[in-house]
Design an enzyme around this catalytic site. Structure first.
Site, PDB file in Angstrom:
ATOM      1  N   HIS A   1       0.809  -1.209   0.000  1.00 40.44           N
ATOM      2  CA  HIS A   1       0.000   0.000   0.000  1.00 40.44           C
ATOM      3  C   HIS A   1       0.847   1.266   0.000  1.00 40.44           C
ATOM      4  CE1 HIS A   1       0.860   0.626   4.315  1.00 40.44           C
ATOM      5  NE2 HIS A   1       0.777  -0.686   4.401  1.00 40.44           N
ATOM      6  N   ASP A   2       0.428   2.224  -0.794  1.00 39.34           N
ATOM      7  CA  ASP A   2       0.995   3.572  -0.840  1.00 39.34           C
ATOM      8  C   ASP A   2       2.385   3.650  -1.456  1.00 39.34           C
ATOM      9  OD1 ASP A   2      -1.218   4.960   0.701  1.00 39.34           O
ATOM     10  OD2 ASP A   2      -0.570   3.506   2.198  1.00 39.34           O
TER      11      ASP A   2
ATOM     12  N   GLY B   1       5.061  -1.074   2.761  1.00 42.17           N
ATOM     13  CA  GLY B   1       4.230   0.093   2.531  1.00 42.17           C
ATOM     14  C   GLY B   1       5.002   1.398   2.477  1.00 42.17           C
TER      15      GLY B   1
END
Length: 262
Positions: free
Chosen positions: A121-122, A139
């Site tokens: 994520h991200d 992440g």
């Protein structure tokens, strides 16, 4: 839509260009947008709020746009954005973002993502990168253009990797890597600059010499990072024809948040 295999499941709300191909048993969710010329192989799952550009090739068994592997995620409609002309090989897993960051995971253009690559994520990945088999990003990792991650390289959350950097096989990376720098080992250590990669991409002898001098100021002079940034600024002014290369190194030191690999 004649290029969608009859066994594929494509939600009627998904937006696919008429030239998109979808292989057998693939599943595409309602919030997915896919641009012209992209080929989705068999047994691929594309879900979440995912946008995929033109002329990508996604191989079998990849999971694209699944929810983030973050216990803080509470169902927010975060996104995954993939650019154009990317090759995404077997068993890749790319997750959407979280509201604790920008809410979006991004992959730029013309990247080569080998089998079993994970983008958590991200993550923000630029263009023209190469990720070898099993390269893994935790992440919030940022990867600059033209960077190369060798097989089984693992990157700790929030790390930054500068443009044209090279990460060696099995490297465990827990700190930031400035542009042009070659690192390897577990724990990672700086081994010089990515000379071969710079030559292949057309950097001049003057530019490579300037980058090598910048590396020596940061890694071999005994200067603190603040002193090294001041010295790099002087280098920019002394060699204006190679100033953008040195500037990239200096500016990266200003945003490095986890300390740099030494």
């Amino acid at each position: 839509m004649t290029k969608i295999h009859p066994s594929a499941i494509v939600d009627p709300r998904a937006e696919l260009d008429s030239s998109v191909e979808v292989g057998p048993y693939s599943i595409i969710g309602p919030h997915v947008q896919i641009g012209a010329g992209t080929v989705v192989g068999p047994h691929v799952v594309i879900e979440g709020h995912t946008t995929i550009g033109r002329d990508n090739q996604i191989f079998q068994f990849s999971s694209i746009g699944a929810q983030p592997q973050d216990k803080k995620w509470a169902g927010e409609p975060t996104r995954l954005e993939i650019g154009d002309r990317n090759t995404i090989r077997e068993f890749c897993t790319f997750n959407t973002g979280t509201v604790q960051d920008q809410g979006v995971t991004r992959l730029g253009n013309d990247n080569w993502m080998s089998a079993y690559v994970h983008l958590a994520h991200d993550c923000q990945v630029g263009s023209n990168t190469i990720f070898s088999n099993n390269a893994q990003l935790a992440g919030h990792v940022q990867v600059g253009d033209w960077a190369i991650l060798s097989g089984f390289a693992g990157v700790h959350q929030f790390c930054k990797i500068g443009a044209h950097a090279f990460i060696g096989m099995y490297t465990s990376l827990t700190q930031d890597v400035p542009p042009y720098v070659l690192v390897s080992g577990n724990p990672a250590g700086a081994r010089g600059i990515n000379v071969e990669g710079l030559k292949r991409r057309g950097f001049s002898r003057t530019e490579i010499d300037a980058i090598r001098n910048a590396y020596k100021l940061v890694y071999r002079s005994g200067l603190t990072l603040e002193e090294a940034k001041a010295a790099l600024l002087e280098e920019e002014q002394a060699a204006p024809q190679a100033a953008p290369c040195v500037q990239a190194m200096r500016e990266f030191l200003g945003v490095a948040s986890r300390g740099i690999v030494r």
